[in-house]
Design a protein around this motif. Structure first.
Motif: not given
Length: 747
Positions: A229-233, A297-298, A242-245
């Motif tokens: 999703e391109g929103k986390g590692w 937000e991480v 996880s990243f908020s965007q």
């Protein structure tokens, strides 16, 4: 074990070493042991194990850091490896490279949750115990860089409102970054939340960087990739961050390719990084528009040993009814409130003296921490910690946290009894047998009366590491006396009269033996100050003998052995206003400085105020003290970067300044700064309570002015005690029976 001496391994070790040109290790060890008194435990295996782990990491540091100083390393490395910095430490013949000048970090977490992420002085977050870290940078389109670890100065503070949080704010050349770190419960699972706010005057990038390091050094990362999703590692193939965007660009690198910092200008990104060395790095990049702040937000789910069905308590619930402080000094107020939360954070079940280096159990630290939990009115939390003691006792009665520490039994018995006194609760039945066996262990452990310097004392042991090599420490003996008296008092309450008589007799005999030994030491040294042991001259290790005055009160407040010892330590062992422990710690110790302040407080010596103020100045911006403080960098140089024992001593010091027991009396407001009491412009009263004491619960209110008024309300457990109001700068007042307020007269 003795039978090991009969095995041929000693021959083979010696033969192998000398054949390859090495020193004979057995002969070397024998020489080393001659510098200490003979002991059944040369050095605790637990300490050797911890030291081996510590220096294994530091050995890896030596192979990585100094050859790659073009990386963005954590703050401590940036300063310690900079020859222009006063934190610089030459490496030369050092086999291992440790953090010795900035051992500072602050934990965030939830009450009763084992997971304790730590935040370093520049906002780098290590979410998992001894794991990798997350950092944040801002890079401008014009080449400007904001990497907080490289900054000499930034703003950092701790928030204590609804949740515990560490906030770090940094700025440079039109770039700004705000980093807010806290732990929150999400569907019953604790998550480390990093809230970032970044801005760039001319446009640029916010980078969330994965770092294969932490406040101790290298921490391996072998594999990292961006999720679909391109929103986390995914780190080591597990969803970890996880990243908020969604990200706008992604970089990854390995050890041979160098830090991702060296690839910031790469036109193409990489979605994953693999490194067989374990030094994979990655950066999730988010576009910053000109003059438009970005919020991100991480979120990192935390592994926790807390049972899944355990309902997480809020900070408000955990602090309900605690002993609150209200004073006009903002620093003192903040340090007290922060210290209370440090105690709660580090007592999820067992008590730990730190969130990282010292996240394990010692009876010594536990006794002081539980004392302050009791002083703070957190009775149930203290009781839960005491419930863990019996399972740590060996069959012979030894309360074991480390081999060779002969103070632990006295500490365990003393804190059991203090709980019963302050909580006014009966002894738990499953505590009784461990207490009886623990007291008998002290009696049986004493050396024979053979006419030697240590005759009748406890044997040589490692004891507290800051006292020096193995020796017969008075510290152990004083704890032994206090423990036996505590066991006797418990037995009296429980109707076990034979044991009560035996333990009291043994305590008095041990005290008499100590006094006779100290008489010999006084004759040898030419002064009354107590050394660390009968075999030692006066040195910094004598700090251990302060325990006879605080917290054990085995001697009267004006006893020359205590007052002369305090004078010796202040005159010979102080640096920058605090006690400097030459042995092991090689730094300024906040909690040991406060031990001396407690002795001065009991003696009515106003120097206790100066020592308190000095300790307050040594606190970090987040209100924490490392175990020992570097005299020049003023960063941590020993132990945990957030030392919960130090926090406990700040709580105990403030409590005793307001209310303390002295034999069968309560002494009120004996340690408050006179300027607080005399402040005619004060708009609010000074308050403290409800505070548990041996006599009952008491709450104090002081109205400052020309004639300050001290008032209190109490719920006594029995007959009201004698009360003396004895403030610094005012004549003492003995309170008449039934009175609950006193107006102070100027001297």
């Amino acid at each position: 074990m003795p039978w090991m001496k009969w095995l041929p391994w000693r021959f083979f070790v010696r033969r192998f070493a000398t054949a390859h040109g090495f020193l004979d290790p057995l002969t070397l060890m024998a020489h080393l042991q001659r510098f200490a008194e003979p002991s059944e435990v040369s050095e605790p295996i637990e300490l050797l194990r911890a030291g081996a782990v510590f220096h294994a990491r530091a050995l890896i540091n030596s192979k990585v850091i100094q050859h790659n100083l073009d990386w963005i390393w954590p703050y401590w490395i940036q300063r310690q490896f900079d020859p222009r910095d006063n934190s610089f430490i030459p490496r030369a013949f050092s086999i291992t490279h440790c953090n010795l000048s900035h051992r500072n970090w602050t934990a965030v977490g939830l009450p009763d949750c084992e997971a304790l992420p730590v935040v370093d002085p520049r906002g780098m977050v290590t979410p998992y115990y001894d794991g990798w870290s997350i950092d944040a940078w801002v890079i401008g389109d014009g080449g400007e860089e904001l990497t907080p670890a490289s900054l000499t100065y930034c703003e950092q503070h701790q928030e204590l409102a609804d949740n515990l949080a560490v906030v770090t704010e940094s700025a440079r050349r039109g770039l700004k970054l705000r980093n807010h770190v806290a732990v929150t419960a999400q569907s019953g699972v604790p998550h480390c939340k990093i809230k970032l706010k970044a801005s760039c005057r001319d446009g640029g990038w916010l980078l969330v960087a994965l770092r294969p390091c932490n406040p101790e050094g290298v921490s391996f990362v072998h594999k990292v990739r961006l999720n679909d999703e391109g929103k986390g590692w995914l780190i080591e193939d597990k969803q970890a961050v996880s990243f908020s965007q969604p990200i706008d660009k992604h970089l990854a690198s390995n050890y041979r390719g160098g830090d991702i910092y060296l690839h910031l200008k790469d036109l193409t990104g990489r979605m994953q990084g693999e490194c067989d060395v374990g030094m994979a790095t990655a950066a999730a990049m988010f576009r910053l528009e000109r003059h438009k702040p970005l919020k991100l937000e991480v979120s990192i789910p935390l592994d926790s040993e807390t049972p899944k069905d355990t309902k997480a308590k809020s900070w408000e619930e955990s602090l309900t009814g605690h002993c609150a402080l209200k004073v006009p000094d903002r620093d003192f107020q903040f340090l007290y409130d922060s210290a209370i939360r440090t105690l709660v954070l580090h007592s999820p079940k067992d008590v730990y003296p730190g969130p990282y280096t010292y996240k394990r159990f010692w009876f010594r630290d536990a006794a002081f921490m539980i004392q302050s939990l009791l002083y703070a009115g957190l009775i149930d939390r203290a009781e839960r910690a005491l419930d863990q003691f019996p399972q740590r006792q060996k069959r012979d009665g030894f309360f074991h946290s480390q081999d060779g520490e002969w103070d632990s039994n006295g500490e365990a018995l003393w804190i059991f009894n203090l709980y019963c006194q302050l909580a006014n609760r009966p002894l738990k039945q499953f505590w009784c047998d461990p207490i009886l066996r623990g007291a008998r262990w002290i009696i049986n452990k004493r050396l024979p009366q053979d006419g030697s310097l240590c005759a009748g004392l406890l044997p040589a042991g490692f004891s507290a590491e800051h006292l020096g090599p193995n020796d017969c420490y008075y510290w152990d003996d004083f704890w032994g006396v206090a423990g036996l008296h505590a066991a006797a008092e418990i037995c009296t309450k429980e109707g076990i009269d034979d044991s009560a008589h035996r333990f009291n007799t043994a305590a008095n005999d041990l005290q008499r033996t100590i006094d006779e030994s100290l008489n010999g030491a006084q004759e040898r040294l030419g002064r009354t100050a107590m050394p660390a042991s009968p075999n030692r001259r006066l040195d910094a290790g004598a700090i251990g003998s302060v325990v006879a005055g605080y917290p054990l009160q085995l001697y009267s407040p004006d006893n020359p052995r205590l007052t002369d010892l305090a004078d010796f330590l202040i005159d010979n062992c102080f640096v920058s206003g605090g006690f400097f422990q030459d042995m092991i710690h090689s730094g300024i110790n906040a909690y040991l400085t406060l031990h001396i302040a407690q002795v001065l407080l009991r003696a009515g010596d106003r120097r206790c105020l100066e020592l308190m103020r000095n300790v307050a100045k040594l606190a970090s911006p987040t209100g924490q003290w490392p175990e020992a403080i570097h005299p020049h960098s003023l960063g941590g140089c020993m132990g945990d970067g957030q030392h919960a024992w130090a926090a406990a001593e700040w709580v105990a010091m403030q409590r005793n300044c307001f209310v303390r027991e002295e034999q069968d009396a309560l002494i009120l407001v004996s340690g408050l700064p006179p300027e607080w009491l005399k402040d005619t412009s004060a708009k609010e009263p000074i308050c403290f309570g409800p505070a548990p004491t041996r006599f009952g619960m008491i709450s104090l209110e002081i109205t400052p002015g020309i004639h300050p008024k001290v008032s209190w309300t109490a719920d006594w457990y029995g007959k009201p005690p004698a009360i003396a109001v004895n403030p610094i700068g005012f004549p003492p007042t003995l309170v008449g029976e039934g009175l609950e307020s006193v107006e102070l007269k100027p001297l």
